[in-house]
Design an enzyme around this catalytic site. Structure first.
Site, PDB file in Angstrom:
ATOM      1  NE  ARG A  54      -1.754  -2.772   5.783  1.00 31.35           N
ATOM      2  CZ  ARG A  54      -0.828  -3.431   5.170  1.00 31.35           C
ATOM      3  NH1 ARG A  54      -0.807  -3.476   3.873  1.00 31.35           N
ATOM      4  NH2 ARG A  54       0.087  -4.065   5.847  1.00 31.35           N
ATOM      5  CB  THR A  55      -5.553   1.432  10.089  1.00 27.38           C
ATOM      6  OG1 THR A  55      -5.877   0.151   9.537  1.00 27.38           O
ATOM      7  CG2 THR A  55      -6.820   2.081  10.609  1.00 27.38           C
ATOM      8  CE  LYS A  82       6.761   8.947  31.671  1.00 24.63           C
ATOM      9  NZ  LYS A  82       6.810  10.409  31.740  1.00 24.63           N
ATOM     10  NE  ARG A 104      -5.659  -0.602  14.562  1.00 27.84           N
ATOM     11  CZ  ARG A 104      -5.278  -1.253  13.459  1.00 27.84           C
ATOM     12  NH1 ARG A 104      -4.067  -1.766  13.363  1.00 27.84           N
ATOM     13  NH2 ARG A 104      -6.112  -1.363  12.439  1.00 27.84           N
ATOM     14  CG  HIS A 134     -10.675  -2.421  11.464  1.00 28.99           C
ATOM     15  ND1 HIS A 134     -10.689  -1.051  11.256  1.00 28.99           N
ATOM     16  CD2 HIS A 134      -9.467  -2.849  11.029  1.00 28.99           C
ATOM     17  CE1 HIS A 134      -9.526  -0.693  10.728  1.00 28.99           C
ATOM     18  NE2 HIS A 134      -8.777  -1.762  10.580  1.00 28.99           N
TER      19      HIS A 134
END
Ligand code: NCD
Length: 318
Positions: A54-55, A82, A104, A134
């Site tokens: 959702r975010t 990598k 995030r 958050h």
């Protein structure tokens, strides 16, 4: 405002400004044409090192409804797998002309590092860093609570309201951001969790603490119950070190029909998602008419539109 990294140092004035701007954004979303030209020509990069549904979608919808160009970058399948560092990723985004980076990351502090590392010129919006903060989730939670519980909310905070945050506080950046924001807005906050799922160092937090949901409901009326997901992926050993069994957790901390019946008539039920149905919340509670869980998702778009607008266009408009 240049960045949105957390709610800990956010003033009440700024918080109310974001909520009021979000209310205006929400009103534009009722119109037939929901797209605004505000961020035309700006580039917003969604930089996600951790899974999200959702975010990420919410930030993407918010940026697109403001007419920004959106680049989605997920660590899986990129050079990050990598071994590329955050710095080199940031330099790449800078070279591509990112005006805002929504990040995030599994590491607490990553958003701060991105904002203050000197690698990027644009704004950084924290979409969740480790177990730290958050902020847009807390803002959408405050927006949702204010809309339901405060009549004619423009300009107002959450004064006099009592909000219980229940469950895995230890691993929850949502809980941390909410403790700071909700108390800044004038609410009383109770944390309800087993001692093993409360963080050390929460001494200075202005909260009440309960070790069972029944105790919290006995002690005082709550206006909103915010259930938290049990974050098993952050528990080494699958959770057994934090509570004896899922059944025991549900018995003490789960929100079910019986506990719903004890809540005052006006009390709303919240959850940031994703839910563990049957663990922290029963289907009856999650799907009840007093649940605002789906509405939280919708409000998230308006709140993120407001945040992007204030960071990227606010100064020019002012
Ligand atoms: C939360 C998160 O990722 O911090 N979810 C969300 O953003 N809606 C909470 C969680 O994962 O439990």
């Amino acid at each position: 405002m240049k960045h949105l990294l957390g709610t800990k140092d956010m003033t009440r004035e700024d918080a109310v400004l974001i909520l009021d701007t979000a209310a205006q954004m929400a009103a534009t979303q009722e119109r037939e044409i929901r797209k605004l030209p505000t961020l035309r020509g700006k580039t917003v990069v969604n930089l996600f090192f951790e899974d999200s549904t959702r975010t990420r979608i919410s930030f993407e919808a918010a940026a697109k409804r403001l007419s920004a160009d959106v680049i989605n970058f997920s660590a899986k399948g990129s050079s990050v797998s990598k071994g590329e560092s955050l710095k080199d990723t940031a330099l790449t985004l800078q070279a591509m002309g990112a005006d805002a980076v929504v990040v995030r990351h599994w590491a607490s502090g990553a958003a701060y590092q991105l904002a203050h590392g000197g690698w990027l010129h644009g704004s950084v919006l924290n979409a969740g860093d480790g177990t730290h903060e958050h902020p847009t989730q807390a803002l959408l939670d405050a927006f949702t609570a204010r809309k339901h519980l405060v009549g004619d909310p423009a300009g107002k905070g959450l004064d006099g309201l009592h909000i219980a945050i229940v469950g895995d506080v230890l691993h929850s950046r949502v809980a941390r951001s909410n403790v700071h924001l909700l108390t800044t807005l004038g609410a009383r906050v109770s944390l309800v969790a087993p001692p093993t799922l409360l963080p050390v160092g929460m001494g200075p937090w202005p909260v009440d603490v309960f070790h069972s949901l029944d105790d919290a409901l006995d002690a005082a009326d709550v206006d909103a119950v915010m259930m938290l997901r049990v974050q098993r992926e952050r528990m080494t050993g699958g959770g057994s070190a934090f509570f004896p069994s899922p059944e025991e957790y549900t018995r003490l901390f789960g929100l079910d029909g019986d506990r719903m019946a004890r809540l005052p008539e006006h009390t709303i039920v919240m959850h940031p998602g994703p839910m563990n149905r049957g663990l922290e919340i029963s289907a009856e509670a999650a799907d009840s008419p007093r649940s605002v869980i789906v509405e939280q998702v919708a409000n998230g778009v308006a709140v993120r539109m407001a945040a992007l607008y204030l960071l990227l266009a606010g100064e020019e408009q002012a």
